[in-house]
Design a protein around this motif. Structure first.
Motif, mmCIF file in Angstrom:
data_model
loop_
_atom_site.group_PDB
_atom_site.id
_atom_site.type_symbol
_atom_site.label_atom_id
_atom_site.label_comp_id
_atom_site.label_asym_id
_atom_site.label_seq_id
_atom_site.Cartn_x
_atom_site.Cartn_y
_atom_site.Cartn_z
ATOM 1 N N GLY A 115 29.246 35.935 6.014
ATOM 2 C CA GLY A 115 30.478 36.453 6.594
ATOM 3 C C GLY A 115 30.293 37.602 7.550
ATOM 4 O O GLY A 115 31.253 38.344 7.813
ATOM 5 N N ILE A 116 29.085 37.780 8.079
ATOM 6 C CA ILE A 116 28.836 38.897 8.996
ATOM 7 C C ILE A 116 28.446 38.384 10.388
ATOM 8 O O ILE A 116 27.907 39.136 11.193
ATOM 9 N N TYR A 117 28.722 37.128 10.648
ATOM 10 C CA TYR A 117 28.387 36.577 11.970
ATOM 11 C C TYR A 117 29.345 37.131 13.009
ATOM 12 O O TYR A 117 30.567 37.164 12.808
ATOM 13 N N GLN A 118 28.792 37.577 14.132
ATOM 14 C CA GLN A 118 29.585 38.159 15.214
ATOM 15 C C GLN A 118 29.966 37.063 16.213
ATOM 16 O O GLN A 118 29.103 36.341 16.705
ATOM 17 N N GLY A 119 31.242 36.959 16.513
ATOM 18 C CA GLY A 119 31.690 35.975 17.488
ATOM 19 C C GLY A 119 32.234 34.721 16.818
ATOM 20 O O GLY A 119 32.387 34.642 15.587
ATOM 21 N N GLU A 120 32.545 33.743 17.635
ATOM 22 C CA GLU A 120 33.086 32.479 17.167
ATOM 23 C C GLU A 120 31.957 31.464 17.019
ATOM 24 O O GLU A 120 31.315 31.102 17.992
ATOM 25 N N PRO A 121 31.704 30.976 15.803
ATOM 26 C CA PRO A 121 30.605 30.017 15.619
ATOM 27 C C PRO A 121 30.953 28.644 16.189
ATOM 28 O O PRO A 121 32.112 28.220 16.174
ATOM 29 N N SER A 122 29.960 27.975 16.666
ATOM 30 C CA SER A 122 30.133 26.618 17.180
ATOM 31 C C SER A 122 30.257 25.627 16.027
ATOM 32 O O SER A 122 29.923 25.937 14.880
ATOM 33 N N ASP A 123 30.724 24.431 16.365
ATOM 34 C CA ASP A 123 30.841 23.394 15.339
ATOM 35 C C ASP A 123 29.480 23.023 14.769
ATOM 36 O O ASP A 123 29.350 22.742 13.569
ATOM 37 N N LYS A 124 28.493 23.050 15.615
ATOM 38 C CA LYS A 124 27.140 22.718 15.150
ATOM 39 C C LYS A 124 26.630 23.768 14.173
ATOM 40 O O LYS A 124 25.999 23.428 13.154
ATOM 41 N N LEU A 125 26.937 25.021 14.448
ATOM 42 C CA LEU A 125 26.512 26.086 13.544
ATOM 43 C C LEU A 125 27.273 26.013 12.221
ATOM 44 O O LEU A 125 26.696 26.249 11.155
ATOM 45 N N LYS A 126 28.571 25.648 12.292
ATOM 46 C CA LYS A 126 29.343 25.494 11.056
ATOM 47 C C LYS A 126 28.776 24.362 10.200
ATOM 48 O O LYS A 126 28.663 24.489 8.973
ATOM 49 N N ALA A 127 28.414 23.247 10.837
ATOM 50 C CA ALA A 127 27.840 22.134 10.094
ATOM 51 C C ALA A 127 26.495 22.526 9.487
ATOM 52 O O ALA A 127 26.179 22.151 8.344
ATOM 53 N N ALA A 128 25.698 23.290 10.231
ATOM 54 C CA ALA A 128 24.404 23.732 9.710
ATOM 55 C C ALA A 128 24.590 24.670 8.521
ATOM 56 O O ALA A 128 23.862 24.574 7.526
ATOM 57 N N ALA A 129 25.580 25.566 8.608
ATOM 58 C CA ALA A 129 25.840 26.486 7.502
ATOM 59 C C ALA A 129 26.317 25.728 6.268
ATOM 60 O O ALA A 129 25.927 26.051 5.133
ATOM 61 N N ALA A 130 27.165 24.701 6.468
ATOM 62 C CA ALA A 130 27.632 23.910 5.323
ATOM 63 C C ALA A 130 26.476 23.162 4.666
ATOM 64 O O ALA A 130 26.369 23.115 3.432
ATOM 65 N N ALA A 131 25.597 22.581 5.488
ATOM 66 C CA ALA A 131 24.451 21.870 4.927
ATOM 67 C C ALA A 131 23.502 22.830 4.212
ATOM 68 O O ALA A 131 22.973 22.522 3.137
ATOM 69 N N TYR A 132 23.285 23.995 4.771
ATOM 70 C CA TYR A 132 22.422 25.005 4.163
ATOM 71 C C TYR A 132 22.997 25.465 2.832
ATOM 72 O O TYR A 132 22.274 25.589 1.830
ATOM 73 N N SER A 133 24.309 25.718 2.798
ATOM 74 C CA SER A 133 24.951 26.183 1.571
ATOM 75 C C SER A 133 24.907 25.114 0.489
ATOM 76 O O SER A 133 24.632 25.411 -0.688
ATOM 77 N N ALA A 134 25.156 23.845 0.867
ATOM 78 C CA ALA A 134 25.116 22.765 -0.117
ATOM 79 C C ALA A 134 23.709 22.579 -0.675
ATOM 80 O O ALA A 134 23.517 22.392 -1.883
ATOM 81 N N ALA A 135 22.714 22.649 0.198
ATOM 82 C CA ALA A 135 21.331 22.514 -0.261
ATOM 83 C C ALA A 135 20.932 23.679 -1.165
ATOM 84 O O ALA A 135 20.227 23.488 -2.162
#
Length: 457
Positions: free
Chosen positions: A101-121
């Motif tokens: 929750g400390i990311y600066q700016g608006e994340p891209s859809d690709k970054l959101k998908a990567a974060a979701a995959a990272y969190s699930a793993a």
């Protein structure tokens, strides 16, 4: 993840210990034969088995789990975007910042998908490793409980486990030493491919500053180590002239003359010097001792630098007094009383006994104490930085500013450095020289100890 896993491991180890000990008590009560080992050893036997299995699972599983989580997170990016290590590290940092929750700016859809995959793993690995550890630990406990019989040599098994743990610890210490030496040697060889060893060992000028362009002044640098060796030896000699007599005489007084009451007060106060941070002693040297020496020198018409080897050496000598006094005191107290009594029976006085009997008998330990103090003085950095300066002057004048090998190592590795330049690599060459210097001191001390130990054993 590791904190939870280690908490589970600690709980299972304790459970294995108590269940094993309880099971052994039950076996001893049910059967006529006596147990080979005490119930506590049966508990320790099961606890050691649980600890071993769960540690192996963690050591093997944690790196694999980390690799899986990272690969899942970076899998959302195109391979070309994370082909280089720098880009992979940046992408991974963005993923972790977004999850935290400390990311600066608006994340891209690709970054959101990567974060979701990272969190699930991460969640899958977290639960998977913990559950697997619990199952493995519980299985080992049940296995161990089934093996408890009056004939089980639990004590021998546990002592064998302890022996292997001690052997592994020794191996880690040896491998760590070998790794340190090899890392320094390889980088030093890289340095010597750029600078001649003859120029390094016998050069009379030290100026490692190199320019970015060939047309700039000082682009080639000067890497003669002789001024650094001279400064190191000068400050070390001054420090030992202070710490050697004061430390040895105080040890003799506390061991031979002081009453138990005085000893119980003086010895702890003296050893407080060993606990004072070197940066505090550096402030004392720079703000108090150095101005006093400069004022004293000017009153006699001497040219004294504001930062001098004498100021650093005096304060460093104060710092290492406990290394000499405490160890020498212990060695002198270890001399058998029968040697003193024999000397007194021959009519020798107390001072003659100390000079002719006690000190020769304690000489190996005293030499070891002096060598330890010298090594401590050679390796000191902060006091020299603050009281003696950074100037690499080839002089044996204690009133001049000098520098040491360790200070230059610190200076060369401060800030962002490129480890392909002669300037940075010279720090490893200096470390290699310092290593051989300390090794030579240890060899000399060992020879002295062996020589006199044969005489007094």
């Amino acid at each position: 993840m590791s904190g939870t896993y280690f908490a589970i491991m600690a709980a299972l180890v304790l459970a294995g210990f108590f269940l094993g000990a309880q099971r052994a008590r039950g076996v001893r009560g049910d059967q006529a034969g006596m147990l080979h080992s005490l119930p506590a050893y049966h508990g320790l036997y099961i606890a050691a088995a649980v600890l071993t299995v769960m540690m192996v699972i963690f050591v093997v599983g944690a790196p694999l789990a980390s690799h899986y989580v990272v690969s899942q997170g970076l899998g959302a990016f195109d391979p070309s975007e994370v082909a280089e290590q720098l880009h992979r590290d940046a992408a991974l940092r963005d993923i972790q910042n977004l999850i935290a929750g400390i990311y600066q700016g608006e994340p891209s859809d690709k970054l959101k998908a990567a974060a979701a995959a990272y969190s699930a793993a991460s969640s899958l690995v977290y639960w998977g490793l913990n559950i697997f550890g619990v199952l493995a630990g519980a299985a080992v406990i049940f296995w161990g409980l089934g093996r408890i019989t009056p004939e089980l040599r639990a004590r021998n098994q546990f002592e064998r486990f302890v022996k292997y743990v001690l052997l592994a610890s020794s191996g880690v210490a040896i491998l760590t030493t070998i790794g340190i030496v090899l890392s320094v040697v390889f980088e030093a060889m890289h340095f010597f491919s750029k600078v001649s060893p003859i120029d390094f060992l016998f050069g009379l000028q030290w100026s490692p500053q190199t320019a970015m362009r060939a047309d700039q002044v000082g682009s080639s640098g000067a890497f003669g180590i002789v001024p650094l060796i001279a400064g190191t030896l000068l400050i070390t000699v001054i420090a030992m002239l202070v710490a050697g007599p004061l430390g040895l005489f105080s040890a003799i007084y506390m061991a031979e003359y002081a009453t138990p009451r005085i000893r119980s007060v003086v010895k702890p106060i003296l050893e407080i010097l060993a606990g004072i941070p070197t940066v505090v002693l550096g402030f004392f040297a720079a703000l108090t001792v150095a101005p006093l020496i400069r004022g004293w020198g000017q009153s006699f018409g001497l040219d004294v630098a504001s930062e001098s080897a004498l100021a650093a050496g005096l304060v460093m000598g104060m710092m290492i007094i406990p290394f000499v006094s405490s160890l020498s005191d212990d060695v002198i107290n270890a001399v058998p009383q029968s040697l003193r009594d024999g000397s007194y029976a021959m009519g020798a006085t107390k001072s003659e006994t100390i000079k002719k009997v006690v000190l020769p008998a304690a000489l190996p330990g005293i030499v070891s104490a002096f060598m330890l103090a010298i090594s401590r003085a050679v390796g000191e950095t902060m006091i020299v930085v603050m009281a003696a300066g950074l100037a690499a002057n080839l002089t044996f004048n204690p009133l001049a500013a000098v520098t040491t090998v360790t200070v230059q190592i610190k200076t060369l590795l401060v800030g962002d450095q490129e480890f392909d330049s002669a300037k940075t690599l010279s720090a490893f060459a200096l470390g290699l020289v310092l290593f051989f210097f300390t090794l030579a001191l240890n060899y000399i001390a060992l020879k002295i100890v062996q020589k006199y130990r044969e005489q007094y054993d």
